[in-house]
Design a protein around this motif. Structure first.
Motif, mmCIF file in Angstrom:
data_model
loop_
_atom_site.group_PDB
_atom_site.id
_atom_site.type_symbol
_atom_site.label_atom_id
_atom_site.label_comp_id
_atom_site.label_asym_id
_atom_site.label_seq_id
_atom_site.Cartn_x
_atom_site.Cartn_y
_atom_site.Cartn_z
ATOM 1 N N MET A 1 44.620 45.511 51.943
ATOM 2 C CA MET A 1 45.379 44.518 51.215
ATOM 3 C C MET A 1 45.116 44.689 49.715
ATOM 4 S SD MET A 1 47.421 41.772 51.866
ATOM 5 C CE MET A 1 47.217 40.385 52.866
ATOM 6 N N PHE A 2 44.285 43.855 49.114
ATOM 7 C CA PHE A 2 43.977 43.986 47.695
ATOM 8 C C PHE A 2 42.621 44.659 47.540
ATOM 9 C CE2 PHE A 2 46.830 40.251 47.902
ATOM 10 C CZ PHE A 2 47.890 40.802 47.192
ATOM 11 N N THR A 3 42.520 45.612 46.630
ATOM 12 C CA THR A 3 41.331 46.453 46.513
ATOM 13 C C THR A 3 40.689 46.298 45.138
ATOM 14 O OG1 THR A 3 42.542 48.334 45.624
ATOM 15 C CG2 THR A 3 42.444 48.149 48.027
ATOM 16 N N GLU A 4 39.639 47.080 44.928
ATOM 17 C CA GLU A 4 38.942 47.082 43.644
ATOM 18 C C GLU A 4 39.872 47.538 42.510
ATOM 19 O OE1 GLU A 4 36.158 46.276 40.927
ATOM 20 O OE2 GLU A 4 36.090 45.726 43.040
ATOM 21 N N LYS A 5 40.836 48.408 42.825
ATOM 22 C CA LYS A 5 41.806 48.850 41.811
ATOM 23 C C LYS A 5 42.591 47.661 41.256
ATOM 24 C CE LYS A 5 42.552 53.545 43.400
ATOM 25 N NZ LYS A 5 43.501 54.506 43.957
ATOM 26 N N ASP A 6 42.849 46.663 42.121
ATOM 27 C CA ASP A 6 43.551 45.465 41.663
ATOM 28 C C ASP A 6 42.697 44.692 40.656
ATOM 29 O OD1 ASP A 6 45.990 45.569 43.384
ATOM 30 O OD2 ASP A 6 44.481 45.455 44.965
ATOM 31 N N ASN A 7 41.383 44.630 40.914
ATOM 32 C CA ASN A 7 40.487 43.985 39.951
ATOM 33 C C ASN A 7 40.551 44.674 38.594
ATOM 34 O OD1 ASN A 7 39.423 41.899 41.508
ATOM 35 N ND2 ASN A 7 37.701 43.116 42.233
ATOM 36 N N ILE A 8 40.520 45.997 38.608
ATOM 37 C CA ILE A 8 40.553 46.772 37.358
ATOM 38 C C ILE A 8 41.870 46.535 36.623
ATOM 39 C CG2 ILE A 8 40.586 49.123 36.429
ATOM 40 C CD1 ILE A 8 38.688 49.840 38.846
ATOM 41 N N TYR A 9 42.962 46.565 37.348
ATOM 42 C CA TYR A 9 44.307 46.363 36.774
ATOM 43 C C TYR A 9 44.413 45.001 36.086
ATOM 44 C CZ TYR A 9 49.416 45.481 37.067
ATOM 45 O OH TYR A 9 50.729 45.163 36.803
ATOM 46 N N PHE A 21 39.812 36.129 33.666
ATOM 47 C CA PHE A 21 39.983 36.972 34.845
ATOM 48 C C PHE A 21 39.240 36.360 36.030
ATOM 49 C CE2 PHE A 21 38.028 40.324 37.466
ATOM 50 C CZ PHE A 21 39.176 40.839 38.040
ATOM 51 N N ILE A 22 39.888 36.323 37.201
ATOM 52 C CA ILE A 22 39.252 35.853 38.429
ATOM 53 C C ILE A 22 39.360 36.974 39.462
ATOM 54 C CG2 ILE A 22 39.316 34.150 40.292
ATOM 55 C CD1 ILE A 22 40.497 32.193 38.213
ATOM 56 N N GLU A 23 38.211 37.430 39.971
ATOM 57 C CA GLU A 23 38.172 38.535 40.935
ATOM 58 C C GLU A 23 38.879 38.190 42.231
ATOM 59 O OE1 GLU A 23 34.675 40.648 42.112
ATOM 60 O OE2 GLU A 23 33.879 40.556 40.072
ATOM 61 N N HIS A 28 43.142 37.160 48.922
ATOM 62 C CA HIS A 28 43.818 36.758 47.687
ATOM 63 C C HIS A 28 43.648 37.816 46.603
ATOM 64 C CE1 HIS A 28 44.662 32.765 49.185
ATOM 65 N NE2 HIS A 28 43.409 32.682 49.602
ATOM 66 N N SER A 29 44.705 38.025 45.869
ATOM 67 C CA SER A 29 44.696 38.961 44.757
ATOM 68 C C SER A 29 43.818 38.439 43.629
ATOM 69 C CB SER A 29 46.136 39.113 44.249
ATOM 70 O OG SER A 29 46.175 39.660 42.961
ATOM 71 N N PRO A 30 43.298 39.368 42.810
ATOM 72 C CA PRO A 30 42.680 38.892 41.571
ATOM 73 C C PRO A 30 43.766 38.251 40.715
ATOM 74 C CG PRO A 30 42.792 41.290 41.604
ATOM 75 C CD PRO A 30 43.291 40.806 42.914
ATOM 76 N N LYS A 31 43.356 37.452 39.754
ATOM 77 C CA LYS A 31 44.361 36.798 38.919
ATOM 78 C C LYS A 31 43.879 36.666 37.493
ATOM 79 C CE LYS A 31 44.348 33.279 41.724
ATOM 80 N NZ LYS A 31 44.653 32.079 42.443
ATOM 81 N N VAL A 32 44.843 36.428 36.634
ATOM 82 C CA VAL A 32 44.571 36.180 35.219
ATOM 83 C C VAL A 32 45.159 34.813 34.899
ATOM 84 C CG1 VAL A 32 45.088 36.906 32.861
ATOM 85 C CG2 VAL A 32 44.625 38.620 34.612
ATOM 86 N N ILE A 33 44.361 33.998 34.230
ATOM 87 C CA ILE A 33 44.844 32.691 33.793
ATOM 88 C C ILE A 33 44.868 32.694 32.271
ATOM 89 C CG2 ILE A 33 44.463 30.198 33.812
ATOM 90 C CD1 ILE A 33 43.012 30.614 36.507
#
Length: 193
Positions: A1-9, A21-23, A28-33
């Motif tokens: 599903m969502f991986t470490e690459k998503d955190n980096i992105y 940034f929220i890991e 659930h995907s990482p997110k930016v607020i």
């Protein structure tokens, strides 16, 4: 599903806009607020699943949403005019049209009355087309398809059918969302949640 690459992105995007940034967690995907005029705007990826008969389909999207407060109900749905949406709308009734014929060909608008679309200024319509926005929703559902919000809490959300956008595309979506927030503040006098 969502991986470490998503955190980096998402971490890179967060740094570029000075957001929080929220890991990623569980599914659930990482997110930016990002805070804009006291409104907390959330950027993330979402996995949307649907089932037809015995098959299930997944679609990964980039979603941008923000909660707000308003004293009266607001419910607006603007979606790409796909074949399936046109078929569904045969049974769901009345669609609204803007004065922009290009916009009307590409999008279907569901709203209680024309006055509720006062925030949908021509420059916002053009940006929705240019940035290939799949949908714009104002409703009392969290994150477009989530749990119902209570009281006078609402959410505005847009999404695109992609999970790996270029930084320039993410920045253009951010700018569009800021214009939408400004227009909603001017039209409805919404307040941050």
């Amino acid at each position: 599903m969502f991986t470490e690459k998503d955190n980096i992105y998402w971490k890179a995007f967060s740094t570029s806009i000075d957001g929080s940034f929220i890991e990623r967690r569980y599914w659930h995907s990482p997110k930016v607020i990002y805070t804009y005029k006291d409104f907390s705007i959330v950027f993330d990826n979402h996995c949307f699943t649907s089932a037809v008969s015995t098959r299930s389909y997944e679609s990964f999207i980039t979603r941008i949403y923000c909660k707000f407060k308003h004293h009266k109900p607001i419910k607006i749905r603007i979606e790409k005019a796909s074949f399936l949406n046109r078929l569904i709308n045969l049974f769901q009734g009345h669609l609204l049209k803007t004065k922009n014929s290009i916009f009307n060909k590409q999008y279907q608008i569901h709203a209680p009355k024309m006055e509720s679309l006062a925030f949908l200024r021509p420059e916002i319509q053009n940006k929705l087309i240019d940035l290939n926005i799949e949908g714009l929703f104002i409703d009392q559902q969290e994150g477009i398809w989530g749990e119902p919000l209570i009281g006078n809490n609402f959410e505005i959300a847009i999404y695109v059918e992609s999970t790996r956008l270029e930084l320039s595309e993410l920045l253009a979506l951010k700018k569009l969302f800021e214009h939408i927030i400004d227009a909603l503040c001017d039209t409805y006098a919404i307040q941050s949640s």
